[in-house]
Design an enzyme around this catalytic site. Structure first.
Site, PDB file in Angstrom:
ATOM      1  N   TYR A 164      -1.237   4.700  10.360  1.00 45.34           N
ATOM      2  CA  TYR A 164      -1.615   3.751  11.403  1.00 45.34           C
ATOM      3  C   TYR A 164      -0.429   3.575  12.343  1.00 45.34           C
ATOM      4  O   TYR A 164       0.716   3.479  11.906  1.00 45.34           O
ATOM      5  CB  TYR A 164      -1.973   2.385  10.802  1.00 45.34           C
ATOM      6  N   HIS A 169      -0.974   1.798  16.003  1.00 45.51           N
ATOM      7  CA  HIS A 169      -1.208   0.611  16.842  1.00 45.51           C
ATOM      8  C   HIS A 169      -0.171   0.516  17.960  1.00 45.51           C
ATOM      9  O   HIS A 169       0.597  -0.449  18.055  1.00 45.51           O
ATOM     10  CB  HIS A 169      -1.193  -0.661  15.987  1.00 45.51           C
ATOM     11  N   GLU A 173      -6.102   4.988  13.331  1.00 44.70           N
ATOM     12  CA  GLU A 173      -7.027   4.056  13.988  1.00 44.70           C
ATOM     13  C   GLU A 173      -7.754   4.629  15.198  1.00 44.70           C
ATOM     14  O   GLU A 173      -8.703   4.010  15.695  1.00 44.70           O
ATOM     15  CB  GLU A 173      -6.313   2.753  14.379  1.00 44.70           C
ATOM     16  N   ARG A 200       0.836  -1.200   0.000  1.00 39.33           N
ATOM     17  CA  ARG A 200       0.000   0.000   0.000  1.00 39.33           C
ATOM     18  C   ARG A 200       0.874   1.256   0.000  1.00 39.33           C
ATOM     19  O   ARG A 200       2.074   1.198   0.247  1.00 39.33           O
ATOM     20  CB  ARG A 200      -0.922  -0.002   1.226  1.00 39.33           C
ATOM     21  N   ILE A 245      -4.597  -8.870  15.570  1.00 33.11           N
ATOM     22  CA  ILE A 245      -3.173  -8.984  15.885  1.00 33.11           C
ATOM     23  C   ILE A 245      -2.464  -7.629  15.864  1.00 33.11           C
ATOM     24  O   ILE A 245      -1.464  -7.418  16.569  1.00 33.11           O
ATOM     25  CB  ILE A 245      -2.479  -9.978  14.914  1.00 33.11           C
ATOM     26  N   ASP A 246      -2.966  -6.661  15.088  1.00 34.38           N
ATOM     27  CA  ASP A 246      -2.386  -5.314  15.095  1.00 34.38           C
ATOM     28  C   ASP A 246      -2.403  -4.694  16.486  1.00 34.38           C
ATOM     29  O   ASP A 246      -1.557  -3.867  16.815  1.00 34.38           O
ATOM     30  CB  ASP A 246      -3.158  -4.388  14.147  1.00 34.38           C
ATOM     31  N   ASN A 299      -0.539  -7.079   8.660  1.00 43.27           N
ATOM     32  CA  ASN A 299      -0.992  -6.148   7.610  1.00 43.27           C
ATOM     33  C   ASN A 299      -1.758  -6.920   6.532  1.00 43.27           C
ATOM     34  O   ASN A 299      -1.418  -6.887   5.354  1.00 43.27           O
ATOM     35  CB  ASN A 299       0.179  -5.368   7.012  1.00 43.27           C
ATOM     36  N   MET A 300      -2.814  -7.586   6.965  1.00 43.12           N
ATOM     37  CA  MET A 300      -3.616  -8.376   6.032  1.00 43.12           C
ATOM     38  C   MET A 300      -4.027  -7.595   4.787  1.00 43.12           C
ATOM     39  O   MET A 300      -3.913  -8.095   3.670  1.00 43.12           O
ATOM     40  CB  MET A 300      -4.851  -8.935   6.740  1.00 43.12           C
ATOM     41  N   LYS A 355       1.453   2.055   7.150  1.00 40.12           N
ATOM     42  CA  LYS A 355       1.775   1.262   8.346  1.00 40.12           C
ATOM     43  C   LYS A 355       2.660   2.045   9.301  1.00 40.12           C
ATOM     44  O   LYS A 355       3.266   3.044   8.956  1.00 40.12           O
ATOM     45  CB  LYS A 355       2.469  -0.044   7.949  1.00 40.12           C
TER      46      LYS A 355
END
Length: 371
Positions: free
Chosen positions: A94, A96, A118, A15, A269-270, A300-301, A75
């Site tokens: 993001y 997390h 998020e 991405r 899981i993040d 990072n699905m 990410k």
């Protein structure tokens, strides 16, 4: 404002923070945008398209981090990226942070202003910048779960939807929010028998009405979860506490009682995962086995479907990116209390209470930072 978009360096992360149409909007507003060479290639976007939108292409991340007043990513920054951040710089991505003490410490030391997608909220109490990726992850979960159930992948050798005369798989979804609802939609569409467990009676009513009774809904208790996961072929963890570490709803003992060859896909899981047996994996090595249960815990699905994910993400992030660029972070956050909820770290202070509580660190409210 000078805006920079580096190429993502996380394992198999394709991405990119901005698409050409977003770049064109920013340039139209009088801002400059610098894109790292081939940053969008994994999402099917070429340097030529960025240049046509008004961006400047540079080799490597050095100029991006050195010159940009705002860095826009997807990410969380890895260690080598965090070392490049500087005081006064805006990081919009993001993060997390709740399960990641090292990243939290590094962002504190950087002195940067770090705004997390998020934890940005909405008037409806939703998480608008997390929603599209939750939708993608939810829709991917039954797909990857079905693959992991194949015998060659360590699974039970079960076809998710079954065939006439042979029943489909039993799928249990923990959490009936955005990702859980989308997971249930796809699993049901693939022909599986689906149960959704949630602690909100209102959510269960919504799901029952939405699926016209085709999905079983169960109120969440510890005993219910234990019984459900031990009888399931595929368990999808889709729980979320905004900004905080995910609760460990599945214990190691529950995993030991699960069917041999069953599969657990942890969308949470993040935020640290919702099982005691969860640990982060990558697209290069997505699974591992604990007590004969296949665990899929890729952090990072949505990166697996980078083009869809990138454009879906930009649809919701662009208005906030424009606000930050047009007004500066301080005025933008003063004007928008929902964007203000996204502020996680500023000038060495943690400004997100769940993150501070997760690590036992001092908390400073965003309102105090803004004066």
């Amino acid at each position: 404002m000078r805006i920079g978009v580096p190429k993502e360096i996380k394992n198999h992360e394709y991405r990119v923070g901005l698409v050409p149409s977003s770049v064109a909007e920013l340039v139209h507003h009088g801002h400059s945008v610098t894109i790292e060479h081939d940053a969008g290639l994994g999402a099917g976007v070429t340097d030529r398209e960025y240049e046509a939108a008004g961006a400047v292409i540079v080799d490597g991340p050095d100029r991006i981090f050195a010159e940009a007043e705002m860095v826009v990513k997807v990410k969380e920054p890895l260690a080598e990226e965090r070392r490049r951040l500087r005081p006064g710089q805006i990081l919009f991505t993001y993060l997390h942070l709740a399960p990641d003490l090292k990243q939290t410490e590094d962002l504190i030391k950087s002195g940067a202003t770090c705004i997390a997608y998020e934890t940005v909220t909405s008037a409806a109490g939703a998480l608008p910048l997390l929603t599209p990726m939750s939708e993608v992850a939810g829709r991917l979960a039954p797909q990857v779960g079905a693959h992991c159930l194949e015998k060659a992948q360590g699974g039970r050798g079960i076809l998710l939807g079954g065939v006439p005369g042979v029943p489909g798989a039993e799928v249990v979804v923990l959490g009936g929010g955005v990702s859980g609802t989308h997971a249930a939609t796809i699993a049901l569409g693939m022909g599986a028998h689906v149960t959704v467990i949630d602690r909100s009676a209102e959510v269960l009513r919504r799901l029952s009405a939405q699926f016209n009774g085709a999905v079983r809904t169960v109120f969440s208790t510890r005993d219910v979860i234990a019984q459900a996961v031990t009888s399931a072929d595929l368990v999808i963890g889709a729980v979320l506490v905004p900004g905080a570490a995910a609760p460990k709803l599945i214990t190691a003992e529950m995993v030991r009682q699960m069917k041999g060859g069953s599969v657990f896909v942890d969308i949470a899981i993040d935020q640290g995962g919702c099982s005691e047996t969860s640990r982060p994996t990558t697209h290069s090595a997505p699974t591992y086995i604990v007590d004969d249960v296949v665990h899929y815990c890729v952090t990072n699905m949505p990166g697996a479907v980078a083009r869809t994910s990138t454009f879906a993400l930009n649809n919701v992030t662009l208005p906030f990116t424009l606000a930050l660029a047009d007004k500066g972070w301080r005025q933008a956050l003063k004007d928008d209390r929902f964007l203000r909820d996204g502020l996680n770290v500023h000038a060495g202070k943690i400004t997100c209470r769940p993150v501070a509580e997760a690590h036992g660190l001092a908390y400073t409210s965003a309102d105090e930072v803004l004066g």
